[in-house]
Design a protein around this motif. Sequence first.
Motif, PDB file in Angstrom:
ATOM      1  N   MET A  12       0.815  -1.209   0.000  1.00 16.91           N
ATOM      2  CA  MET A  12       0.000   0.000   0.000  1.00 16.91           C
ATOM      3  C   MET A  12       0.855   1.268   0.000  1.00 16.91           C
ATOM      4  O   MET A  12       0.334   2.363  -0.221  1.00 16.91           O
ATOM      5  N   LEU A  13       2.176   1.101   0.240  1.00 18.61           N
ATOM      6  CA  LEU A  13       3.065   2.262   0.076  1.00 18.61           C
ATOM      7  C   LEU A  13       3.082   2.709  -1.387  1.00 18.61           C
ATOM      8  O   LEU A  13       3.199   3.892  -1.688  1.00 18.61           O
ATOM      9  N   PHE A  14       2.983   1.726  -2.298  1.00 16.89           N
ATOM     10  CA  PHE A  14       3.118   2.022  -3.729  1.00 16.89           C
ATOM     11  C   PHE A  14       1.821   1.845  -4.512  1.00 16.89           C
ATOM     12  O   PHE A  14       1.629   2.509  -5.521  1.00 16.89           O
ATOM     13  N   ARG A  15       0.959   0.920  -4.056  1.00 21.94           N
ATOM     14  CA  ARG A  15      -0.234   0.578  -4.844  1.00 21.94           C
ATOM     15  C   ARG A  15      -1.504   0.952  -4.070  1.00 21.94           C
ATOM     16  O   ARG A  15      -1.487   0.941  -2.830  1.00 21.94           O
ATOM     17  N   PRO A  16      -2.557   1.218  -4.748  1.00 17.72           N
ATOM     18  CA  PRO A  16      -2.660   1.354  -6.209  1.00 17.72           C
ATOM     19  C   PRO A  16      -2.025   2.659  -6.672  1.00 17.72           C
ATOM     20  O   PRO A  16      -1.852   3.591  -5.895  1.00 17.72           O
ATOM     21  N   LEU A  17      -1.718   2.675  -7.952  1.00 11.63           N
ATOM     22  CA  LEU A  17      -1.069   3.862  -8.497  1.00 11.63           C
ATOM     23  C   LEU A  17      -2.061   5.017  -8.613  1.00 11.63           C
ATOM     24  O   LEU A  17      -1.668   6.183  -8.513  1.00 11.63           O
ATOM     25  N   LEU A  18      -3.315   4.686  -8.840  1.00 10.74           N
ATOM     26  CA  LEU A  18      -4.331   5.713  -9.001  1.00 10.74           C
ATOM     27  C   LEU A  18      -5.434   5.491  -7.966  1.00 10.74           C
ATOM     28  O   LEU A  18      -5.595   4.393  -7.445  1.00 10.74           O
ATOM     29  N   GLU A  19      -6.161   6.537  -7.667  1.00  6.59           N
ATOM     30  CA  GLU A  19      -7.234   6.396  -6.683  1.00  6.59           C
ATOM     31  C   GLU A  19      -8.386   5.603  -7.292  1.00  6.59           C
ATOM     32  O   GLU A  19      -8.595   5.586  -8.513  1.00  6.59           O
ATOM     33  N   ARG A  20      -9.107   4.893  -6.406  1.00  5.20           N
ATOM     34  CA  ARG A  20     -10.261   4.094  -6.830  1.00  5.20           C
ATOM     35  C   ARG A  20     -11.518   4.715  -6.223  1.00  5.20           C
ATOM     36  O   ARG A  20     -11.509   5.166  -5.067  1.00  5.20           O
ATOM     37  N   ARG A  21     -12.589   4.702  -6.981  1.00  4.64           N
ATOM     38  CA  ARG A  21     -13.842   5.275  -6.511  1.00  4.64           C
ATOM     39  C   ARG A  21     -14.971   4.253  -6.714  1.00  4.64           C
ATOM     40  O   ARG A  21     -15.031   3.566  -7.729  1.00  4.64           O
ATOM     41  N   ILE A  22     -15.838   4.193  -5.738  1.00  7.63           N
ATOM     42  CA  ILE A  22     -17.039   3.340  -5.810  1.00  7.63           C
ATOM     43  C   ILE A  22     -18.240   4.238  -5.568  1.00  7.63           C
ATOM     44  O   ILE A  22     -18.339   4.896  -4.508  1.00  7.63           O
ATOM     45  N   PHE A  23     -19.112   4.250  -6.550  1.00  6.28           N
ATOM     46  CA  PHE A  23     -20.262   5.138  -6.505  1.00  6.28           C
ATOM     47  C   PHE A  23     -19.860   6.599  -6.273  1.00  6.28           C
ATOM     48  O   PHE A  23     -20.499   7.336  -5.525  1.00  6.28           O
ATOM     49  N   GLY A  24     -18.696   6.942  -6.868  1.00  5.23           N
ATOM     50  CA  GLY A  24     -18.227   8.324  -6.777  1.00  5.23           C
ATOM     51  C   GLY A  24     -17.492   8.648  -5.500  1.00  5.23           C
ATOM     52  O   GLY A  24     -17.030   9.776  -5.316  1.00  5.23           O
ATOM     53  N   ILE A  25     -17.393   7.650  -4.633  1.00  3.46           N
ATOM     54  CA  ILE A  25     -16.699   7.896  -3.358  1.00  3.46           C
ATOM     55  C   ILE A  25     -15.316   7.262  -3.445  1.00  3.46           C
ATOM     56  O   ILE A  25     -15.177   6.096  -3.810  1.00  3.46           O
ATOM     57  N   ARG A  26     -14.294   8.091  -3.044  1.00  3.19           N
ATOM     58  CA  ARG A  26     -12.923   7.583  -3.134  1.00  3.19           C
ATOM     59  C   ARG A  26     -12.703   6.495  -2.097  1.00  3.19           C
ATOM     60  O   ARG A  26     -13.069   6.663  -0.930  1.00  3.19           O
ATOM     61  N   VAL A  27     -12.132   5.384  -2.576  1.00  2.00           N
ATOM     62  CA  VAL A  27     -11.806   4.280  -1.681  1.00  2.00           C
ATOM     63  C   VAL A  27     -10.629   4.719  -0.797  1.00  2.00           C
ATOM     64  O   VAL A  27      -9.654   5.263  -1.299  1.00  2.00           O
TER      65      VAL A  27
END
Length: 504
Positions: A12-27
């Motif tokens: 988790m220091l490196f991944r994910p490279l990009l932010e993830r969103r579920i139903f518009g909410i950032r994971v």
Amino acid sequence: IGLFTNWLAIKMLFRPLLERRIFGIRVPFTPGILPRERARIAQSMGDTVASDLLNDETLSARLRSDSFKKAIALAVLDIGKRALRATPDDIVGGIDGHVQAVIRAAVLKAVAGLSSSDSFSNAFIAGTDSALAASNDISLEEMLGEKTLSSAAGLVTAAMASDRFASSFAGAVTAALQHAAGSGKALTSFVDADTIRTLAAQAIDSAYPSFIKAASDLFEDRAIKLSMERIGAKIIRRTLDRFNSVQRFFISLGQYDSAILDNMPDTIADFYESTITILREDATKQAIVSRLAEYVVTFAQKPFASFDFIADPVKRDSATERLSSILSHAFSSLDEASMELAIRNALARSTVGEVLNALPGLADRLGPALAVWISEMFGQGLGVETPGSAIATAFFRAFSDEFSQTANAMPLGRTIAVNESDIVDIADAASEAISELAASESAGLLRSLDLRQLVVDKIDGLHIIDVEKMILRVVDRELGAITIFGGILGAIIGLSQSIILLFR
């Protein structure tokens, strides 16, 4: 659980490279810490490198270290050794022809500009004055040196032995006399009468013994003796013819005339001895020297225009030709050894200071004259054609041609007479100087590099995958150990909980 959670935390220091969103909410925890905090980490690393790792003190200490100096010395030594083994052809051959032309033009322009500047002139004049002062007590023989003296003797002998030199010298003398005659001058216009009288008296006094010897030899000559006896006998007969008949009768009766004529050789010998005795007397000598010296002064006071060989063009040309013939004959009898001895003797008796004292104003004018000549020789800077620049062009062209023929195939070390021990000394001195210069300029160097921004730009320019690989390359073992340690710690905790539950 411990093994998995530590592995997951590191990932988790490196991944994910990009932010993830579920139903518009950032994971939460997306993207990873490094991608999310990349800008801040880059700024922090830049500050750390610039402030703590590569600051002025650290860099200065490194640049002044013995290891750095040794590295510079080895580099200079290696370059110097390779330069000594190289030939001018090798050096010039590695430079493009256009670059050579540009360098040559730039050097000539720089030299021309420098030689025509006031700073150069003032410095050259000061240097000339100092050199003249330092050489004041040095003899001209020592100043020129053995090789120069021998070469000069050969050149002077060859030049003077030529008919052209004798003709030019005779023409110069005649032209000078003609100019002086046109100005109404005499010899005393250049040298005062007292000096001429003194020099003439000294010359006649020195030549007087030779005059006595010449007179003695003249009287000793048999033909002269016979001539004097005949003339003496003729004088006696004429004298007797002036007597009256009675006087001649008694002279003939006593045979005085025959006795006088028979003793004529002894009479001539007595005359010779008396004449030589008179000539050897100091009073006679002083009278002759004084009279002749006065005659020389009188002759020197006559205007040059009063002499026929100067006033008459035909006689002047004839006199010039005769003088040229005399000089040519005299100069052709000179040999190089005699000329070298004469030059050496003349130079050995004179010092540079004596020459300068004999030519008032020369020392003050020599420096400015040479500075002006050098400036004109290089065209007063920047392409202005002068006779001096033509001379410089001819000189450097001939110098370059001759040097290229003799030195191009010769190693540079032999050409400039430098060996490896000299290069070692140069390398040692250069390492100290370069190290100190680099250390003193390290602060400015770091400011110009701006290490902080350099680190920030470098990190910002890297892909996050490259950043991950770079960090893992440095701390991969440590991160792996943390993962394993999490697994061991989790196993111990799980085992402890199992034992506690078992006893319950």
